[in-house]
Design an enzyme around this catalytic site. Structure first.
Site, mmCIF file in Angstrom:
data_model
loop_
_atom_site.group_PDB
_atom_site.id
_atom_site.type_symbol
_atom_site.label_atom_id
_atom_site.label_comp_id
_atom_site.label_asym_id
_atom_site.label_seq_id
_atom_site.Cartn_x
_atom_site.Cartn_y
_atom_site.Cartn_z
ATOM 1 N N GLU A 149 152.514 27.520 50.348
ATOM 2 C CA GLU A 149 153.245 28.458 50.178
ATOM 3 C C GLU A 149 154.268 28.309 48.966
ATOM 4 O O GLU A 149 154.807 29.222 48.351
ATOM 5 C CB GLU A 149 153.897 29.091 50.951
ATOM 6 C CG GLU A 149 153.165 30.141 52.090
ATOM 7 C CD GLU A 149 152.539 31.285 51.443
ATOM 8 O OE1 GLU A 149 153.757 31.952 51.156
ATOM 9 O OE2 GLU A 149 151.594 31.663 51.407
ATOM 10 N N TYR A 180 160.092 32.414 53.480
ATOM 11 C CA TYR A 180 159.296 31.332 54.076
ATOM 12 C C TYR A 180 159.350 30.310 52.906
ATOM 13 O O TYR A 180 159.474 29.123 53.084
ATOM 14 C CB TYR A 180 157.838 31.694 54.729
ATOM 15 C CG TYR A 180 157.167 30.664 55.128
ATOM 16 C CD1 TYR A 180 157.518 29.868 56.540
ATOM 17 C CD2 TYR A 180 156.280 30.097 54.181
ATOM 18 C CE1 TYR A 180 156.673 28.820 56.791
ATOM 19 C CE2 TYR A 180 155.332 29.023 54.720
ATOM 20 C CZ TYR A 180 155.610 28.384 55.999
ATOM 21 O OH TYR A 180 154.882 27.132 56.325
ATOM 22 N N SER A 215 154.624 23.031 52.458
ATOM 23 C CA SER A 215 153.382 23.972 52.477
ATOM 24 C C SER A 215 152.905 24.447 51.100
ATOM 25 O O SER A 215 153.716 24.649 50.073
ATOM 26 C CB SER A 215 153.929 25.369 53.248
ATOM 27 O OG SER A 215 153.240 26.540 53.008
HETATM 28 O O1 G4F Z 1 147.262 34.141 57.773
HETATM 29 P P1 G4F Z 1 148.332 34.457 57.038
HETATM 30 O O2 G4F Z 1 149.297 35.123 57.641
HETATM 31 O O3 G4F Z 1 148.836 33.006 56.474
HETATM 32 P P2 G4F Z 1 149.807 32.661 54.993
HETATM 33 O O4 G4F Z 1 150.624 33.731 54.537
HETATM 34 O O5 G4F Z 1 148.687 32.096 54.004
HETATM 35 O O6 G4F Z 1 150.464 31.408 55.572
HETATM 36 C C1 G4F Z 1 149.925 30.356 56.439
HETATM 37 O O7 G4F Z 1 149.487 29.269 55.391
HETATM 38 C C2 G4F Z 1 150.915 28.623 54.847
HETATM 39 C C3 G4F Z 1 149.867 27.498 53.821
HETATM 40 O O8 G4F Z 1 149.803 27.984 52.630
HETATM 41 C C4 G4F Z 1 151.729 28.074 55.773
HETATM 42 F F1 G4F Z 1 152.649 27.583 55.198
HETATM 43 C C5 G4F Z 1 152.191 29.243 56.787
HETATM 44 O O9 G4F Z 1 153.033 28.750 57.778
HETATM 45 C C6 G4F Z 1 150.882 29.784 57.351
HETATM 46 O O10 G4F Z 1 150.414 29.219 58.196
HETATM 47 O O11 G4F Z 1 147.863 35.350 55.788
HETATM 48 C C7 G4F Z 1 146.862 35.041 54.948
HETATM 49 C C8 G4F Z 1 146.416 36.062 53.995
HETATM 50 C C9 G4F Z 1 147.961 36.626 53.214
HETATM 51 O O12 G4F Z 1 147.506 36.773 51.827
HETATM 52 C C10 G4F Z 1 147.994 38.031 53.975
HETATM 53 O O13 G4F Z 1 148.688 38.944 53.365
HETATM 54 O O14 G4F Z 1 145.905 37.146 54.776
HETATM 55 C C11 G4F Z 1 146.538 38.620 54.307
HETATM 56 N N1 G4F Z 1 146.505 39.353 55.310
HETATM 57 C C12 G4F Z 1 145.993 40.839 55.264
HETATM 58 N N2 G4F Z 1 146.021 41.251 56.421
HETATM 59 C C13 G4F Z 1 147.108 39.177 56.532
HETATM 60 C C14 G4F Z 1 146.884 40.563 57.345
HETATM 61 N N3 G4F Z 1 147.981 38.333 57.161
HETATM 62 C C15 G4F Z 1 148.321 38.363 58.474
HETATM 63 N N4 G4F Z 1 148.983 37.560 58.809
HETATM 64 N N5 G4F Z 1 147.984 39.810 58.845
HETATM 65 C C16 G4F Z 1 147.309 40.600 58.406
HETATM 66 O O15 G4F Z 1 146.935 41.734 59.253
#
Ligand code: G4F
Length: 342
Positions: A128, A150, A126
């Protein structure tokens, strides 16, 4: 001759797209499902009845040994993981056990079941792993600096894969996939949370979108495009690691604005977005953008779905879904969808 593939994480977004792709290529597809995911396994049975489901768990080597010995697949795609970064801060041990050690268990199970090294193994690495990025854009040689349990687990798994390839001559390839989204994305991830809530706002079911940090930037592609890269990696004679990305980066805020604009809502962020510290992470990945030129050169892979089209597809899907759930006349929703689709 029909090829057989084993997919772990078959009940997730990528598992579905990959199974669909492999079935279209006439593979026999076996999906590993653990006990906690049985219900999702049942709904997958309705969507993709051709997939043979077997019981197994990345936390349990005995079950992995059994699944591999029984199925003896040509290809294994390891998509199983605790994949929600936010949750990994709350359950770091569980995440390390499944997302990190689970991969080692798989590699060991393959090593002992297949002394002739016929099985090809794909690991879902990933972006990440790049975390606090050391260079931009990130490529296969960019050093890792994970920012979550993670990410740490994925780095462990990635290095274990490289080690088993070098030490035992196993055919192991890692796809360093940047964020990939779509209609089947889980609701805990930000893109799906945005499109399903905006669909609810449009239909008058919700009046706020509660998020954490909206300044973070991601390289967002379409999951359906990315599973093709996984398959291509295992068709190469020489196993290797590849960055899979679009090469474009957008903030969470850009994603929200694009979605609101598509449904003609002005000032959507000011009117509907609220911030809640519970969605902030103890350490954040601020910027990801990938350089997938190696995948283009060697695998001849390029993404097909761009950013705006991705947001469109997800939004249309969620409008249809929300209308169905809340028994809203589809004719009314069709007008909004036509507007988005223009
Ligand atoms: O959608 P996210 O939770 O994805 P994240 O953390 O980028 O991880 C995803 O992508 C990775 C590949 O780079 C994978 F390995 C992993 O399994 C997954 O698929 O969050 C994206 C961004 C983050 O910066 C987070 O802090 O959105 C920001 N965010 C802001 N508000 C939020 C929220 N994320 C989530 N999930 N929920 C919120 O309310």
């Amino acid at each position: 001759m029909t090829k057989k593939a084993l997919i772990t994480g078959i009940t997730g977004q990528d598992g579905f797209h990959l199974a669909e792709l492999l079935l279209s290529k006439n593979y026999e597809v076996v999906g590993m499902v653990n006990r906690q995911r049985e219900e999702l396994g049942n709904s997958l049975r309705k969507d993709l009845p051709e997939v043979i489901q077997v019981r197994g768990d990345l936390a349990d080597s005995t079950s992995l040994n059994g699944v591999i010995a029984e199925t003896m697949p040509d290809e294994i795609y390891n998509l199983g993981a605790i994949s929600f970064v936010g949750l990994s801060f709350k359950q770091p041990e569980l995440t390390s056990n499944i997302t990190g050690l689970g991969v080692l268990r798989m590699l060991e199970a393959i090593r002992s079941a297949d002394p002739e090294r016929k099985i090809r193994f794909y690991q879902a690495s990933s972006s990440e792993m790049f975390g606090k990025v050391r260079e931009t854009p990130q490529n296969e040689n960019t050093p890792f600096h994970p920012r979550s349990p993670y990410g740490v687990s994925k780095v462990f798994a990635h290095h274990a894969c490289v080690n088993y390839r070098e030490a035992y001559g196993m055919h192991v390839s890692c796809g360093i996939l940047f964020n990939h989204e779509g209609e089947r994305r889980g609701h805990e991830f930000v893109t799906r949370k945005i499109t399903s809530t905006i669909a609810q706002i449009v239909l008058g079911i919700s009046d706020k979108l509660v998020l954490g940090n909206i300044e973070a930037k991601r390289d967002w592609g379409y999951a359906g495009d990315y599973v093709e890269a996984m398959w291509l990696m295992l068709q190469q004679e020489i196993p290797d690691d590849y960055v899979i990305a679009t090469g474009e980066t957008y903030s969470v805020k850009d994603f929200i604005e694009t979605a609101f604009n598509l449904v003609n809502i002005q000032d959507g962020i000011e009117r509907y977005v609220k911030q809640d510290p519970q969605f902030m992470r103890p350490s954040e990945v601020d910027l990801l953008v990938g350089d997938s030129s190696k995948a283009k050169r060697i695998l001849n892979w390029t993404p097909k779905v761009g950013f705006k089209e991705l947001v469109k597809r997800m939004l249309i899907n969620d409008l249809q879904l929300q209308a169905k759930i809340h028994q809203i006349d589809l004719q009314d929703v069709k007008q909004i969808i036509n507007l988005i689709d223009q």
